[in-house]
Design an enzyme around this catalytic site. Structure first.
Site, PDB file in Angstrom:
ATOM      1  N   ASP A   9       0.807  -1.231   0.000  1.00 19.15           N
ATOM      2  CA  ASP A   9       0.000   0.000   0.000  1.00 19.15           C
ATOM      3  C   ASP A   9       0.833   1.271   0.000  1.00 19.15           C
ATOM      4  O   ASP A   9       0.449   2.288   0.581  1.00 19.15           O
ATOM      5  CB  ASP A   9      -0.963   0.020   1.205  1.00 19.15           C
ATOM      6  CG  ASP A   9      -1.829  -1.215   1.246  1.00 19.15           C
ATOM      7  OD1 ASP A   9      -2.262  -1.646   0.171  1.00 19.15           O
ATOM      8  OD2 ASP A   9      -2.046  -1.744   2.346  1.00 19.15           O
ATOM      9  N   LYS A  65       2.667   1.913  -5.246  1.00 19.72           N
ATOM     10  CA  LYS A  65       3.482   1.379  -6.348  1.00 19.72           C
ATOM     11  C   LYS A  65       2.894   1.729  -7.714  1.00 19.72           C
ATOM     12  O   LYS A  65       3.630   2.078  -8.635  1.00 19.72           O
ATOM     13  CB  LYS A  65       3.600  -0.149  -6.229  1.00 19.72           C
ATOM     14  CG  LYS A  65       4.457  -0.606  -5.071  1.00 19.72           C
ATOM     15  CD  LYS A  65       4.537  -2.112  -4.997  1.00 19.72           C
ATOM     16  CE  LYS A  65       3.283  -2.799  -4.549  1.00 19.72           C
ATOM     17  NZ  LYS A  65       2.838  -2.535  -3.188  1.00 19.72           N
ATOM     18  N   GLY A  87      -4.780  -3.943  -4.478  1.00 20.52           N
ATOM     19  CA  GLY A  87      -5.562  -2.861  -5.065  1.00 20.52           C
ATOM     20  C   GLY A  87      -4.604  -1.734  -5.386  1.00 20.52           C
ATOM     21  O   GLY A  87      -3.927  -1.229  -4.504  1.00 20.52           O
ATOM     22  N   HIS A  88      -4.463  -1.408  -6.649  1.00 24.36           N
ATOM     23  CA  HIS A  88      -3.512  -0.376  -7.064  1.00 24.36           C
ATOM     24  C   HIS A  88      -4.280   0.826  -7.583  1.00 24.36           C
ATOM     25  O   HIS A  88      -5.029   0.725  -8.543  1.00 24.36           O
ATOM     26  CB  HIS A  88      -2.587  -0.927  -8.164  1.00 24.36           C
ATOM     27  CG  HIS A  88      -1.611  -1.941  -7.656  1.00 24.36           C
ATOM     28  ND1 HIS A  88      -0.808  -2.683  -8.483  1.00 24.36           N
ATOM     29  CD2 HIS A  88      -1.297  -2.321  -6.411  1.00 24.36           C
ATOM     30  CE1 HIS A  88      -0.039  -3.475  -7.758  1.00 24.36           C
ATOM     31  NE2 HIS A  88      -0.325  -3.271  -6.496  1.00 24.36           N
ATOM     32  N   GLN A 148       1.782  -6.229  -3.043  1.00 22.25           N
ATOM     33  CA  GLN A 148       2.075  -6.413  -1.616  1.00 22.25           C
ATOM     34  C   GLN A 148       3.488  -5.915  -1.259  1.00 22.25           C
ATOM     35  O   GLN A 148       3.967  -5.002  -1.912  1.00 22.25           O
ATOM     36  CB  GLN A 148       1.858  -7.883  -1.203  1.00 22.25           C
ATOM     37  CG  GLN A 148       0.395  -8.280  -1.135  1.00 22.25           C
ATOM     38  CD  GLN A 148      -0.142  -8.867  -2.411  1.00 22.25           C
ATOM     39  OE1 GLN A 148       0.555  -9.521  -3.154  1.00 22.25           O
ATOM     40  NE2 GLN A 148      -1.403  -8.637  -2.683  1.00 22.25           N
TER      41      GLN A 148
HETATM   42  P1  IMP Z   1      -4.566 -12.539   1.564  1.00 23.88           P
HETATM   43  O1  IMP Z   1      -3.480 -12.167   0.641  1.00 23.88           O
HETATM   44  O2  IMP Z   1      -5.922 -12.058   1.108  1.00 23.88           O
HETATM   45  O3  IMP Z   1      -4.565 -13.994   1.919  1.00 23.88           O
HETATM   46  O4  IMP Z   1      -4.318 -11.752   2.975  1.00 23.88           O
HETATM   47  C1  IMP Z   1      -3.213 -12.071   3.818  1.00 23.88           C
HETATM   48  C2  IMP Z   1      -2.663 -10.818   4.471  1.00 23.88           C
HETATM   49  O5  IMP Z   1      -2.031 -10.005   3.478  1.00 23.88           O
HETATM   50  C3  IMP Z   1      -3.704  -9.924   5.138  1.00 23.88           C
HETATM   51  O6  IMP Z   1      -3.101  -9.297   6.268  1.00 23.88           O
HETATM   52  C4  IMP Z   1      -3.987  -8.875   4.087  1.00 23.88           C
HETATM   53  O7  IMP Z   1      -4.480  -7.669   4.640  1.00 23.88           O
HETATM   54  C5  IMP Z   1      -2.605  -8.700   3.498  1.00 23.88           C
HETATM   55  N1  IMP Z   1      -2.636  -8.184   2.118  1.00 23.88           N
HETATM   56  C6  IMP Z   1      -2.930  -8.869   0.994  1.00 23.88           C
HETATM   57  N2  IMP Z   1      -2.856  -8.070  -0.079  1.00 23.88           N
HETATM   58  C7  IMP Z   1      -2.496  -6.867   0.374  1.00 23.88           C
HETATM   59  C8  IMP Z   1      -2.216  -5.617  -0.277  1.00 23.88           C
HETATM   60  O8  IMP Z   1      -2.294  -5.456  -1.508  1.00 23.88           O
HETATM   61  N3  IMP Z   1      -1.846  -4.597   0.550  1.00 23.88           N
HETATM   62  C9  IMP Z   1      -1.719  -4.726   1.888  1.00 23.88           C
HETATM   63  N4  IMP Z   1      -1.975  -5.868   2.527  1.00 23.88           N
HETATM   64  C10 IMP Z   1      -2.356  -6.930   1.781  1.00 23.88           C
END
Ligand code: IMP
Length: 428
Positions: free
Chosen positions: A14, A17, A41-42, A226
Site C-alpha cells: 500500500d 506502487k 488494489g492499485h 504487496q
Molecule cells: P490474503 O493475501 O488475502 O490472503 O491476505 C493475507 C494478508 O495479506 C492480510 O493481512 C492482508 O491484509 C494482506 N494483504 C494482501 N494483499 C495486500 C495488499 O495489496 N496490501 C496490503 N496488505 C495486503
C-alpha cells in the site's frame, strides 16, 4: 528508459506502487504484473480520474504499452473479466494486443473464495485476509491439483480440474453449498474462459522476445504487489499473503532470467500502514491515526478496510531493502506528513530489555517491541506544488535525506500528491 525496472514495496504494501509505475510507464514499452492476485488494489489518478486496478497492470492507461499478467499472478478469471469490463466502461482500451495473460497462471475459483471466507469467519486467530481466495488457491496450486489459465481453453480440462462430483459432495457438506454448486463453478469458468481466450498466451515467450528486441529491450517495468513483510517466506509469518512479493519473484513470476532485472526501485510511504492483523510496533495512538486516515484516505483499495497507521519503521525498511535488493527509493505521500508538527521515525526496538537494530529472528517478537524514536522537524505547510527537491521546505528535504542515509539507498523519486506531475525526480 535505459533499464528494465522492478518496482516493489519497501515493507508492508500500500505504498503507492501503481502511482510510481504510472509515472515510469511514460517511457516504458511493457508493464508486467508478476505476483499477487486480486488481493492487491492499485490506485492511479489519471487526468483527474481515479482508477483502481487489481491484477490488470497500471500500464493499460497508456496506448503505447503492452501489459502482461505473468505466471506468478494467481488469477480469479471471473474477477478478471469484471475488472476488464469495468475498465473498458471507463474508456480504457483493453484488447489482446495490449494485454497478454499467462496460460501458466494458476486459477482461483469461487470455491477458493468460499473457503477463504469460511476459514476467516471460524478462526479465532484471524489473519484478516482480503477474502479473495488467494491462500486456498495457492494450496491447490502447490498441491499440484489446481486449474491453470491454459485449462480454460478446453472445457473438458475445466471439469477434470474441478474434480469429481463425489469429491464435491463432501466439500458441499462442509461449506454448506448446494450439491449442484459444482456445476455453477464450472459454468462460470467456461464463460470467463470464452471471454479471456484471445488474451491467454505464453507470456514467458513474449517477454523473452521483448527483452531481446531492440525496440523494447531495457524498457520493461515489472509491477510488484504487496510487500516484503507480507511475503510468504520473508514476511511476518503467518500474518502474510500466500505468494512471494520480493523483487526476485519478478524473474520467477515472469518466466525470464534474473539478469534481465536491471534495477530495483522500492516504493516507501513516508509513514507506515498495515492492513489487518500482525505486529506493527510503530502504530500510532488511535486518535492521531484517525486524523491521518481521514485526511489521507487510508482505507484498503480492495476491501475498504481501515488501514492501521504508524510512524516510519526504519529497521523494518532496512529489512525490506535487504530482502528486495534495492537500487533506488521512491518516497510517496510526503505531502501527507505536512499535517503533523514534529515527526518521528523508529531507529531500533527494545524487546524484553534487549536492543534490536534489525528485525528479530521471529518477527512475531515484534508484538513485544518498544520502538525507539528519533525526532525530526515537521514543515507544517503545503508541499503539493513543489516541482523540485530544492523547492521543498528544508525540514522536508532533511526528512528524505535522513531516511536515505539511514538505509544507505538514494531517494530518487519523491511524490507530493496523487497526480502524475506531482513527482519530484532527482539524480536519475
Ligand atoms: P490474503 O493475501 O488475502 O490472503 O491476505 C493475507 C494478508 O495479506 C492480510 O493481512 C492482508 O491484509 C494482506 N494483504 C494482501 N494483499 C495486500 C495488499 O495489496 N496490501 C496490503 N496488505 C495486503
Amino acid at each position: 528508459m535505459k533499464h528494465n525496472i522492478v518496482v516493489v514495496d519497501g515493507s508492508l504494501g500500500d505504498s503507492g506502487k501503481a502511482r510510481v509505475i504510472d509515472y515510469l510507464a511514460q517511457e516504458a514499452r511493457v508493464v508486467v504484473r508478476f505476483n499477487g492476485s486480486g488481493n492487491a488494489g492499485h490506485t492511479v489518478y489519471h487526468n483527474g480520474k481515479k482508477y483502481v486496478f487489481h491484477i490488470v497492470p497500471a500500464g493499460v492507461l497508456y496506448p503505447h504499452i503492452v501489459n502482461v499478467i505473468a505466471t506468478g499472478v494467481m488469477i480469479d478469471p471471473i474477477a478478471l473479466v469484471d475488472e476488464i469490463k469495468a475498465l473498458r466502461a471507463e474508456g480504457v482500451r483493453i484488447e489482446p494486443d495490449n494485454l497478454k495473460i499467462s496460460g501458466h497462471s494458476s486459477v482461483i475459483t469461487e470455491l477458493h473464495r468460499i473457503i477463504d471466507n469460511y476459514e476467516e469467519d471460524r478462526s479465532n486467530n484471524r489473519i484478516g485476509t482480503t477474502r479473495r481466495g488467494v491462500g486456498p488457491g495457492v494450496v491447490d496450486k502447490v498441491g499440484r491439483r489446481g486449474l491453470r489459465m491454459e485449462h480454460l481453453l478446453n472445457n473438458d480440462k475445466i471439469w477434470e480440474g474441478l474434480g469429481s462430483w463425489e469429491d464435491f459432495r463432501d466439500i458441499a457438506t462442509k461449506y454448506r453449498l448446494a450439491n449442484d454448486y459444482h456445476y455453477d463453478i464450472g459454468r462460470h469458468l467456461i464463460e470467463a474462459g470464452e471471454f479471456l481466450r484471445p488474451f491467454i498466451t505464453d507470456t514467458s515467450l513474449y517477454l523473452h522476445k521483448a527483452v531481446n528486441n531492440p525496440e523494447t529491450k531495457h524498457q520493461i517495468l515489472f509491477e510488484g504487489a504487496q510487500g516484503p513483510l507480507l511475503d510468504i517466506d520473508h514476511g511476518s509469518y503467518p500474518f502474510v499473503t500466500s505468494t512471494n512479493c520480493v523483487s526476485a519473484s519478478a524473474a520467477v513470476g515472469s518466466g525470464i532470467g534474473p539478469q534481465h532485472l536491471d534495477k530495483v526501485v522500492a516504493v516507501v510511504k513516508a509513514y507506515a500502514t498495515r492492513v489487518a492483523a500482525g505486529p506493527f510496533p510503530t502504530e500510532m495512538p488511535i486518535d492521531v491515526a484517525d486524523r491521518l486516515r481521514e485526511h489521507a484516505g487510508e482505507f484498503g483499495s480492495t476491501t475498504k478496510r481501515k488501514r492501521r497507521i504508524g510512524w516510519l519503521d526504519l529497521p523494518a525498511l532496512k529489512y525490506g531493502i535487504r530482502v528486495n535488493g534495492v537500487d533506488s527509493i521512491a518516497i510517496t505521500r510526503l505531502d501527507t506528513l505536512s499535517e503533523f508538527g514534529d515527526l518521528k521515525v523508529c531507529s531500533h526496538y527494545t524487546i524484553n530489555g534487549k536492543s534490536y537494530e534489525e528485525l528479530p529472528l521471529d518477527h512475531l517478537d515484534l508484538f513485544d517491541a518498544v520502538p525507539n524514536y528519533i525526532g525530526l522537524n515537521g514543515w507544517g505547510g503545503d508541499i503539493s506544488g513543489a516541482e523540485t527537491f530544492e523547492a521543498l521546505p528544508k525540514a522536508a528535504q532533511e526528512y528524505v535525506e535522513f531516511v536515505s542515509d539511514f538505509v544507505k539507498v538514494p531517494v530518487n523519486y519523491v511524490s507530493v500528491g496523487p497526480n502524475r506531475e506531482q513527482m519530484i525526480v532527482r539524480n536519475v
